[in-house]
Write a protein that holds these residues in place. Structure first.
Motif, PDB file in Angstrom:
ATOM      1  N   TYR A 144       0.823  -1.207   0.000  1.00 33.66           N
ATOM      2  CA  TYR A 144       0.000   0.000   0.000  1.00 33.66           C
ATOM      3  C   TYR A 144       0.859   1.260   0.000  1.00 33.66           C
ATOM      4  O   TYR A 144       0.443   2.297  -0.527  1.00 33.66           O
ATOM      5  CB  TYR A 144      -0.960  -0.015   1.182  1.00 33.66           C
ATOM      6  CG  TYR A 144      -2.086  -1.025   1.051  1.00 33.66           C
ATOM      7  CD1 TYR A 144      -2.184  -1.856  -0.079  1.00 33.66           C
ATOM      8  CD2 TYR A 144      -3.051  -1.162   2.041  1.00 33.66           C
ATOM      9  CE1 TYR A 144      -3.215  -2.775  -0.200  1.00 33.66           C
ATOM     10  CE2 TYR A 144      -4.089  -2.081   1.922  1.00 33.66           C
ATOM     11  CZ  TYR A 144      -4.159  -2.886   0.799  1.00 33.66           C
ATOM     12  OH  TYR A 144      -5.178  -3.803   0.672  1.00 33.66           O
ATOM     13  N   ARG A 148       0.456   4.275  -2.723  1.00 31.28           N
ATOM     14  CA  ARG A 148       0.371   5.688  -2.344  1.00 31.28           C
ATOM     15  C   ARG A 148       1.484   6.496  -3.000  1.00 31.28           C
ATOM     16  O   ARG A 148       1.247   7.574  -3.563  1.00 31.28           O
ATOM     17  CB  ARG A 148       0.450   5.807  -0.822  1.00 31.28           C
ATOM     18  CG  ARG A 148       0.327   7.228  -0.296  1.00 31.28           C
ATOM     19  CD  ARG A 148       0.389   7.257   1.213  1.00 31.28           C
ATOM     20  NE  ARG A 148       1.678   6.792   1.734  1.00 31.28           N
ATOM     21  CZ  ARG A 148       1.871   5.635   2.357  1.00 31.28           C
ATOM     22  NH1 ARG A 148       0.857   4.791   2.543  1.00 31.28           N
ATOM     23  NH2 ARG A 148       3.067   5.301   2.812  1.00 31.28           N
ATOM     24  N   SER A 172      -9.169  -5.928  -1.985  1.00 29.83           N
ATOM     25  CA  SER A 172      -8.762  -4.842  -1.091  1.00 29.83           C
ATOM     26  C   SER A 172      -7.746  -3.931  -1.770  1.00 29.83           C
ATOM     27  O   SER A 172      -7.697  -2.720  -1.470  1.00 29.83           O
ATOM     28  CB  SER A 172      -8.192  -5.408   0.215  1.00 29.83           C
ATOM     29  OG  SER A 172      -7.059  -6.216  -0.025  1.00 29.83           O
ATOM     30  N   GLN A 175      -9.717  -1.427  -3.700  1.00 28.89           N
ATOM     31  CA  GLN A 175     -10.274  -0.439  -2.788  1.00 28.89           C
ATOM     32  C   GLN A 175      -9.212   0.552  -2.331  1.00 28.89           C
ATOM     33  O   GLN A 175      -9.462   1.761  -2.254  1.00 28.89           O
ATOM     34  CB  GLN A 175     -10.909  -1.151  -1.593  1.00 28.89           C
ATOM     35  CG  GLN A 175     -12.117  -2.007  -1.964  1.00 28.89           C
ATOM     36  CD  GLN A 175     -12.611  -2.859  -0.814  1.00 28.89           C
ATOM     37  OE1 GLN A 175     -11.970  -2.957   0.226  1.00 28.89           O
ATOM     38  NE2 GLN A 175     -13.757  -3.499  -1.002  1.00 28.89           N
ATOM     39  N   GLU A 176      -8.015   0.056  -2.040  1.00 27.48           N
ATOM     40  CA  GLU A 176      -6.942   0.941  -1.598  1.00 27.48           C
ATOM     41  C   GLU A 176      -6.527   1.893  -2.711  1.00 27.48           C
ATOM     42  O   GLU A 176      -6.345   3.098  -2.486  1.00 27.48           O
ATOM     43  CB  GLU A 176      -5.734   0.105  -1.148  1.00 27.48           C
ATOM     44  CG  GLU A 176      -4.562   0.904  -0.633  1.00 27.48           C
ATOM     45  CD  GLU A 176      -4.827   1.589   0.699  1.00 27.48           C
ATOM     46  OE1 GLU A 176      -4.052   2.511   1.047  1.00 27.48           O
ATOM     47  OE2 GLU A 176      -5.791   1.212   1.387  1.00 27.48           O
ATOM     48  N   SER A 178      -8.285   3.018  -5.020  1.00 22.26           N
ATOM     49  CA  SER A 178      -9.358   3.983  -5.252  1.00 22.26           C
ATOM     50  C   SER A 178      -9.249   5.205  -4.351  1.00 22.26           C
ATOM     51  O   SER A 178      -9.850   6.245  -4.635  1.00 22.26           O
ATOM     52  CB  SER A 178     -10.723   3.312  -5.053  1.00 22.26           C
ATOM     53  OG  SER A 178     -10.916   2.277  -5.996  1.00 22.26           O
ATOM     54  N   HIS A 179      -8.467   5.109  -3.270  1.00 21.93           N
ATOM     55  CA  HIS A 179      -8.232   6.273  -2.421  1.00 21.93           C
ATOM     56  C   HIS A 179      -7.326   7.295  -3.105  1.00 21.93           C
ATOM     57  O   HIS A 179      -7.343   8.480  -2.748  1.00 21.93           O
ATOM     58  CB  HIS A 179      -7.584   5.854  -1.102  1.00 21.93           C
ATOM     59  CG  HIS A 179      -8.450   4.988  -0.238  1.00 21.93           C
ATOM     60  ND1 HIS A 179      -9.789   5.245  -0.015  1.00 21.93           N
ATOM     61  CD2 HIS A 179      -8.167   3.856   0.462  1.00 21.93           C
ATOM     62  CE1 HIS A 179     -10.285   4.321   0.799  1.00 21.93           C
ATOM     63  NE2 HIS A 179      -9.324   3.463   1.096  1.00 21.93           N
ATOM     64  N   TYR A 180      -6.521   6.836  -4.060  1.00 19.17           N
ATOM     65  CA  TYR A 180      -5.484   7.687  -4.658  1.00 19.17           C
ATOM     66  C   TYR A 180      -5.702   7.982  -6.133  1.00 19.17           C
ATOM     67  O   TYR A 180      -5.171   8.977  -6.637  1.00 19.17           O
ATOM     68  CB  TYR A 180      -4.115   7.026  -4.487  1.00 19.17           C
ATOM     69  CG  TYR A 180      -3.837   6.564  -3.083  1.00 19.17           C
ATOM     70  CD1 TYR A 180      -3.690   7.481  -2.045  1.00 19.17           C
ATOM     71  CD2 TYR A 180      -3.750   5.215  -2.771  1.00 19.17           C
ATOM     72  CE1 TYR A 180      -3.454   7.058  -0.739  1.00 19.17           C
ATOM     73  CE2 TYR A 180      -3.507   4.776  -1.477  1.00 19.17           C
ATOM     74  CZ  TYR A 180      -3.364   5.702  -0.468  1.00 19.17           C
ATOM     75  OH  TYR A 180      -3.136   5.289   0.825  1.00 19.17           O
ATOM     76  N   TYR A 181      -6.447   7.141  -6.813  1.00 22.42           N
ATOM     77  CA  TYR A 181      -6.603   7.270  -8.259  1.00 22.42           C
ATOM     78  C   TYR A 181      -8.065   7.494  -8.631  1.00 22.42           C
ATOM     79  O   TYR A 181      -8.950   6.830  -8.090  1.00 22.42           O
ATOM     80  CB  TYR A 181      -6.113   6.001  -8.967  1.00 22.42           C
ATOM     81  CG  TYR A 181      -4.613   5.853  -9.005  1.00 22.42           C
ATOM     82  CD1 TYR A 181      -3.873   6.324 -10.086  1.00 22.42           C
ATOM     83  CD2 TYR A 181      -3.937   5.240  -7.960  1.00 22.42           C
ATOM     84  CE1 TYR A 181      -2.501   6.188 -10.128  1.00 22.42           C
ATOM     85  CE2 TYR A 181      -2.561   5.100  -7.989  1.00 22.42           C
ATOM     86  CZ  TYR A 181      -1.849   5.570  -9.076  1.00 22.42           C
ATOM     87  OH  TYR A 181      -0.480   5.439  -9.114  1.00 22.42           O
TER      88      TYR A 181
END
Length: 201
Positions: A144, A148, A172, A175-176, A178-181
């Motif tokens: 992760y 990031r 997962s 989903q992770e 999707s926080h950045y892209y």
């Protein structure tokens, strides 16, 4: 006990071998060794990524966690105009990647170096394409962190391509990311592996 390949200085005794692979219609022979990932042959996940990743002419490409170089070298052979950078934390893997690059007579448009993820890359360096078969055994915290950090190293409209097995956290990972892209999609699935693409604006 089998040595963890995600470490700077492998302690296992060197035991080099040469493996054969056909990738993107090209024959390859790679030197591998103990203490590196998938030493007995190019693994299915890497093959899946190599055969399906979308590459544009002249892309500046980063092979993140390159191991002995199968992904970066095969892409550079097939797409001859790429500018290729390959990094790995494992010094033995990096040396193998350099030797394998030379074995395939690739002299230009390359940089191969030791780096824990993006740590040793210049902060102003930008890539059009980052490809990775991430080190699952290193744990989600490492992977992760790569997700990031990748945002800061992609050019506008740059793409990150990740291959990961469903049972090892593909959902997962989506989903992770999707926080950045702004754009994250699963491009393909095969034998439990997901090929994930994340795109910058």
């Amino acid at each position: 006990m089998k040595e963890h390949y995600f470490k700077e200085r492998p302690e296992s005794e060197s035991n080099q071998r040469i493996i054969q692979a056909n990738l993107l219609g090209h024959p390859f022979s790679f030197i591998t060794d103990s203490g590196v990932f998938s030493k007995q042959g190019v693994d299915f996940g890497s093959r899946f990524l190599i055969e399906n990743v979308e590459v544009l002419p002249g892309d500046r490409v980063l092979d993140l966690g390159c191991g002995y170089g199968a992904i970066g070298i095969s892409l550079r052979v097939h797409y001859s105009q790429l500018q290729m950078t390959m990094v790995d934390i494992n010094e033995r893997a990096v040396q193998l990647a350099k030797e394998n690059w030379a074995r395939h007579c690739l002299q230009e448009n390359m940089k191969i170096m030791e780096s824990d993820g993006f740590a040793q890359l210049q902060s102003d360096q930008r890539y059009d394409l980052i490809v990775t078969n991430p080190p699952i055994r290193a744990g989600k915290a490492v992977i992760y962190r790569w997700f990031r950090d990748s945002v800061s190293y992609l050019a506008p409209n740059g793409r990150l391509w990740v291959v990961i097995r469903k049972q090892q956290g593909a959902q997962s990972a989506v989903q992770e990311l999707s926080h950045y892209y702004p754009i994250v999609d699963v491009v393909n699935r095969n034998k439990g592996y997901w090929l994930i693409r994340a795109v910058m604006n």
